[in-house]
Design an enzyme around this catalytic site. Structure first.
Site, short mmCIF file in Angstrom:
data_model
loop_
_atom_site.label_atom_id
_atom_site.label_comp_id
_atom_site.label_asym_id
_atom_site.label_seq_id
_atom_site.Cartn_x
_atom_site.Cartn_y
_atom_site.Cartn_z
N ARG A 209 4.56 -0.85 -7.97
CA ARG A 209 5.73 -1.29 -8.74
C ARG A 209 6.86 -0.26 -8.75
O ARG A 209 7.99 -0.60 -9.10
CB ARG A 209 5.33 -1.58 -10.20
CG ARG A 209 4.37 -2.75 -10.34
CD ARG A 209 3.87 -2.84 -11.77
NE ARG A 209 2.70 -3.70 -11.86
CZ ARG A 209 2.72 -4.99 -12.15
NH1 ARG A 209 3.85 -5.58 -12.41
NH2 ARG A 209 1.62 -5.69 -12.19
N LEU B 198 0.82 -1.21 0.00
CA LEU B 198 0.00 0.00 0.00
C LEU B 198 0.85 1.27 0.00
O LEU B 198 1.94 1.30 0.58
CB LEU B 198 -0.92 0.02 1.23
CG LEU B 198 -1.88 -1.17 1.39
CD1 LEU B 198 -2.82 -0.91 2.56
CD2 LEU B 198 -2.66 -1.46 0.13
N HIS B 199 0.33 2.30 -0.64
CA HIS B 199 0.99 3.60 -0.71
C HIS B 199 -0.08 4.70 -0.65
O HIS B 199 -1.28 4.38 -0.44
CB HIS B 199 1.84 3.70 -1.99
CG HIS B 199 1.09 3.31 -3.23
ND1 HIS B 199 0.05 4.05 -3.74
CD2 HIS B 199 1.20 2.22 -4.04
CE1 HIS B 199 -0.42 3.47 -4.82
NE2 HIS B 199 0.24 2.34 -5.02
N VAL C 253 -3.32 9.40 -7.91
CA VAL C 253 -2.46 10.15 -6.98
C VAL C 253 -1.04 10.10 -7.55
O VAL C 253 -0.55 9.04 -7.94
CB VAL C 253 -2.50 9.53 -5.57
CG1 VAL C 253 -1.58 10.29 -4.62
CG2 VAL C 253 -3.93 9.55 -5.04
N GLY D 86 -1.61 6.29 -2.81
CA GLY D 86 -2.74 6.09 -3.73
C GLY D 86 -3.83 5.26 -3.06
O GLY D 86 -5.02 5.59 -3.11
N HIS D 87 -3.42 4.18 -2.39
CA HIS D 87 -4.40 3.35 -1.68
C HIS D 87 -5.03 4.12 -0.52
O HIS D 87 -6.22 3.98 -0.24
CB HIS D 87 -3.73 2.08 -1.14
CG HIS D 87 -3.19 1.17 -2.19
ND1 HIS D 87 -1.85 1.00 -2.42
CD2 HIS D 87 -3.82 0.37 -3.08
CE1 HIS D 87 -1.67 0.14 -3.39
NE2 HIS D 87 -2.85 -0.25 -3.83
#
Ligand code: PAF
Length: 266
Positions: free
Chosen positions: A171, A18-19, A160, A21-22
């Site tokens: 990735r 997760l980052h 994002v 964006g999530h």
């Protein structure tokens, strides 16, 4: 899975790593419902390339911490057997599933729709949130929900980006420092296309400046049909996918400015 999920609930399906964006998806989910379920499942059915599956980043402890601190009330990381207790019932993605991503990742969208359908069956969410970064995926999930009349509302979330424009992706951590710098060519090309009267040409021209970026496709499509756009197409979207040293990157952008210019030409 927790036996008692509180409904209505909003669901954020992910493959983990997760980052930010999530996190944006969780925040959108949280605006809809108090109960937010996030799944972490690296679905083998959507990987046509076994090496890509093996290399997909995994960080379940970090994922749980990030998801919960962002507002997810339940993080579910099922096993393969929990998701597919028997032979998976494949949901075919159809004609549009064979275009663009589908040309380069044969069977990918059948795998995506199969797992999303299955996760919906297991979780029964009232809302499900998907990022626009995987624009073809979002299109096909909306199509599946419409055609199968699934009782869930799909909410799309804007892409994002990092400060230099690179779309956030699990990735990205696999990019070397040099390739991370090279990857910004994608956002530059999308922006240039958006400001151009001939977005398809502008997209190709800018991308071709980065010799290390191997293009799978770079096209302007009709966002309503996924057909290649014409000058008259009102709802154009640029879509790009390609490789930097074995790392596959995808991105897209609404051609809002190009839309205005084609309108002016028409
Ligand atoms: O976008 C993803 O992360 C995956 O394709 C999804 C929707 C979680 C299905 O495995």
């Amino acid at each position: 899975m927790k036996s008692e999920l509180r409904h209505p609930l909003a669901f954020v399906p992910t493959m983990g790593a997760l980052h930010a964006g999530h996190q944006s998806l969780i925040k959108i989910a949280k605006q809809k419902c108090e109960e937010v379920v996030l799944s972490v499942f690296v679905n083998p059915l959507q990987f046509e390339n076994k090496e890509d599956l093996a290399q997909y980043p995994r960080n379940i402890d970090g994922d749980i911490a990030l998801a919960q601190s962002t507002g997810a009330t339940f993080v579910w990381a099922p096993t393969f057997e929990e998701v597919y207790p028997g032979d998976p019932v494949i949901i075919p993605a159809g004609k549009i599933g064979n275009l663009f991503e589908g040309v380069h990742r044969f069977g990918h969208f059948d795998g995506v729709l199969t797992v999303v359908h299955r996760l919906f069956e297991l979780i029964r969410p009232e809302y499900a949130i998907f990022g626009e970064k995987d624009f073809q995926q979002l299109f096909l999930i909306n199509q599946m929900v419409r055609e199968l009349e699934l009782p869930v509302e799909i909410i799309s979330a804007p892409i994002v980006r990092e400060d230099d424009g690179l779309a956030m992706s699990s990735r990205n951590i696999r990019l070397s420092t040099d390739d991370r710098a090279r990857a910004t060519i994608i956002y530059k090309a999308l922006c240039e296309a958006n400001g151009s009267k001939d977005p398809a040409r502008a997209l190709q021209r800018v991308l071709s400046k980065e010799k290390n970026f191997q293009i799978d496709y770079a096209e302007i499509i009709d966002a309503n049909t996924f057909e290649v756009a014409t000058v008259a197409t009102p709802n154009k979207r640029a879509i790009v996918a390609g490789w930097l040293s074995g790392v596959r990157l995808i991105d897209n952008m609404a051609m809002e400015m190009a839309m205005e210019s084609s309108g002016a030409l028409a």
